[in-house]
Design an enzyme around this catalytic site. Structure first.
Site, PDB file in Angstrom:
ATOM      1  N   LYS A  10      55.197  19.056  44.306  1.00 38.39           N
ATOM      2  CA  LYS A  10      54.663  18.935  44.954  1.00 38.39           C
ATOM      3  C   LYS A  10      53.856  17.761  44.274  1.00 38.39           C
ATOM      4  O   LYS A  10      52.949  16.866  45.087  1.00 38.39           O
ATOM      5  CB  LYS A  10      54.284  19.815  45.868  1.00 38.39           C
ATOM      6  N   TYR A  40      67.426  22.154  42.073  1.00 32.71           N
ATOM      7  CA  TYR A  40      67.333  21.177  43.410  1.00 32.71           C
ATOM      8  C   TYR A  40      65.788  20.522  43.843  1.00 32.71           C
ATOM      9  O   TYR A  40      66.040  19.868  44.588  1.00 32.71           O
ATOM     10  CB  TYR A  40      68.170  23.052  44.149  1.00 32.71           C
ATOM     11  N   TYR A  52      57.989  24.641  42.887  1.00 36.04           N
ATOM     12  CA  TYR A  52      57.335  23.758  44.201  1.00 36.04           C
ATOM     13  C   TYR A  52      56.747  23.397  43.879  1.00 36.04           C
ATOM     14  O   TYR A  52      56.341  22.358  44.341  1.00 36.04           O
ATOM     15  CB  TYR A  52      57.821  24.715  45.577  1.00 36.04           C
ATOM     16  N   SER A  89      50.492  19.415  49.707  1.00 36.16           N
ATOM     17  CA  SER A  89      50.475  21.334  49.735  1.00 36.16           C
ATOM     18  C   SER A  89      49.471  21.215  48.811  1.00 36.16           C
ATOM     19  O   SER A  89      49.248  21.812  47.561  1.00 36.16           O
ATOM     20  CB  SER A  89      51.868  21.843  49.261  1.00 36.16           C
ATOM     21  N   THR A  95      63.594  19.198  62.194  1.00 35.11           N
ATOM     22  CA  THR A  95      64.367  19.731  62.195  1.00 35.11           C
ATOM     23  C   THR A  95      63.400  21.474  61.732  1.00 35.11           C
ATOM     24  O   THR A  95      63.484  22.397  62.209  1.00 35.11           O
ATOM     25  CB  THR A  95      65.446  20.498  62.137  1.00 35.11           C
ATOM     26  N   ALA A 131      62.082  18.842  52.738  1.00 29.53           N
ATOM     27  CA  ALA A 131      61.579  19.105  51.765  1.00 29.53           C
ATOM     28  C   ALA A 131      62.131  20.253  51.432  1.00 29.53           C
ATOM     29  O   ALA A 131      62.622  21.313  52.139  1.00 29.53           O
ATOM     30  CB  ALA A 131      60.076  19.140  51.102  1.00 29.53           C
ATOM     31  N   SER A 149      61.011  23.123  51.017  1.00 34.56           N
ATOM     32  CA  SER A 149      59.793  23.478  51.532  1.00 34.56           C
ATOM     33  C   SER A 149      59.597  25.293  50.854  1.00 34.56           C
ATOM     34  O   SER A 149      58.365  25.748  51.228  1.00 34.56           O
ATOM     35  CB  SER A 149      59.221  23.595  52.695  1.00 34.56           C
ATOM     36  N   GLU A 180      49.417  23.986  46.552  1.00 31.59           N
ATOM     37  CA  GLU A 180      50.656  24.274  45.367  1.00 31.59           C
ATOM     38  C   GLU A 180      50.645  24.194  45.047  1.00 31.59           C
ATOM     39  O   GLU A 180      50.518  24.746  43.560  1.00 31.59           O
ATOM     40  CB  GLU A 180      51.714  25.096  46.356  1.00 31.59           C
ATOM     41  N   LEU A 194      67.705  13.389  51.914  1.00 34.13           N
ATOM     42  CA  LEU A 194      66.670  13.281  50.678  1.00 34.13           C
ATOM     43  C   LEU A 194      67.674  12.640  49.519  1.00 34.13           C
ATOM     44  O   LEU A 194      66.639  12.219  48.825  1.00 34.13           O
ATOM     45  CB  LEU A 194      65.371  13.905  51.033  1.00 34.13           C
TER      46      LEU A 194
END
Ligand code: NDP
Ligand code: GDP
Length: 338
Positions: free
Chosen positions: A154, A96, A150, A126, A13, A83, A85, A128, A60
């Site tokens: 990753k 989370y 984040y 990513s 999605t 994710a 994200s 990141e 997930l």
């Protein structure tokens, strides 16, 4: 007739998941998408694909739901794009973020290992991961120095993917993608905030969508952003999903950086976006502390030379074209919604 290949996409999605599904359908794949169960299934990015892709509900957080889908469909390729994200949200939701963006990868890898170990696996890694690296240009060899929750999640996702590749001989790749945008980008990201803000201002929209703090995105003709000097290597999502597929068509699994090797600021984005509708950005953009971050990542470009050489991939559209197509899409969206 040859049986179609089956691809399973978590995060269908989302921006990338929806473009990837379209791309794979065109290639003749049967596409299965994992969707989070909610009480209403209004999913703007895939509404045009309903009936063309198989939708399965799962999360997930929940190993069993992922494993059951993989066991049922026996996919040839698994794309893990789900994710938490949004880097900006990861300070307020660090646990989370770790559960989904880090451990969610292990749940998906374990589900593959248990139910279809020879499936090819793509992990949505990513840029990141490089975080505060000193390097102005990053490639597959650049050390990881993630500096927000984040990015740290990753790094875990990327390294656990590599670990499954090396430990279990699984075909598992990490695509280290630099920022990529489109009209389907979430409104919590700066590019879409700007393109939607421009469209609301230009059309004089009375009830604009809400921004990340729950306030109207545009108030009295003003759009409020954070750090206008922040720079990113921004590409076009539709092109980036092609690279994901190309990685899984190789004989040997490995990791790739996908980027444009160009750098622009948030201010540059504003200039082009407002200029596209004959407005001046300075008349409409404000900067406020509340949208600034505790740490910023280094302004680095991505060196995609390995992807170019081994996958034959390179970015096609320019930054200006990207900005303009996003603004045009939001103008169209708002005009047709009355
Ligand atoms: P989006 O935010 O558009 O999509 C995220 C997807 O993850 C959505 O489908 C969302 O579902 C789903 N999701 C979130 N939490 C869960 C959960 N607990 N269980 C199942 N599904 C969940 O992201 P993008 O499409 O932009 O990015 C795809 C992937 O690539 C992500 O992993 C992202 O971190 C990574 N990435 C993205 C970059 C970019 O610039 N776009 C750059 C580098 C990496 P729902 O619709 O229900 O919210
Ligand atoms: P990210 O690179 O995945 O975090 O993508 P974002 O689009 O969220 O942020 C890109 C850069 O834009 C970051 O350096 C932000 O600090 C900067 N930025 C400036 N103003 C804003 C804003 O209003 N919202 C967001 N999300 N980012 C902003």
């Amino acid at each position: 007739m040859r049986k179609p290949k089956v691809a399973f996409i978590t995060g269908i999605t989302g921006q990338d998941g929806s473009y990837l599904a379209e791309f794979l359908l065109k290639k003749g794949y049967k596409v299965v998408g994992l969707v989070r169960r909610t009480t209403s299934i209004r999913r703007a990015n895939i509404s045009h694909l309903l009936g063309k892709v198989a939708i399965e509900f799962g999360d997930l957080l929940d190993f069993h739901t992922i494993e059951a889908v993989i066991r049922k469909y026996q996919p040839d390729e698994v794309y893990n794009l789900a994710a938490q994200s949004v880097p900006a949200d990861s300070w307020s939701h660090p646990i989370y973020t770790g559960e989904i963006t880090a451990l969610g990868v292990t749940r998906t890898l374990e589900a593959v290992r248990s139910a279809k170990p020879d499936a090819k696996f793509y992990q949505g890694s990513s840029r990141e991961v490089f975080g505060g690296a000193k390097h102005r240009v990053c490639n597959e060899e650049t050390p990881f120095l993630a500096n927000n929750p984040y990015g740290v999640a990753k790094v875990y996702g990327h390294l656990i993917t590599r670990t499954y590749r090396e430990s279990y001989d699984m075909f598992a790749c990490g695509g280290i993608l630099f920022n990529h945008e489109s009209p389907r980008r979430g409104l919590h990201f700066v590019t879409r905030k700007i393109s939607m803000g421009v469209a609301c201002i230009k059309l004089g929209i009375k009830s604009p969508p809400l921004n990340e703090t729950g306030e109207p995105l545009v108030k009295e003709g003003k759009l409020t952003l954070g750090n206008l000097d922040a720079k990113r290597d921004w590409g076009y999502a539709k092109e980036y999903v092609e690279a994901m597929w190309l990685m899984l068509q190789k004989k040997q699994p490995t990791d790739y950086v996908i980027a444009t090797n160009t750098l622009y600021s948030v201010r540059d984005f504003c200039k082009i976006a407002f200029g596209h509708v004959n407005l001046h950005w300075k008349d409409h953009v404000e900067s406020h502390e509340k949208f600034k971050r505790p740490t910023e990542i280094t302004a680095s470009r991505g060196d995609y030379a390995k992807a170019k050489k081994e996958l034959g991939w390179k970015p096609r559209i320019s930054f200006k074209e990207l900005v303009e197509l996003m603004v045009a899409a939001d103008l169209k969206r708002l005009s047709s919604s009355g």
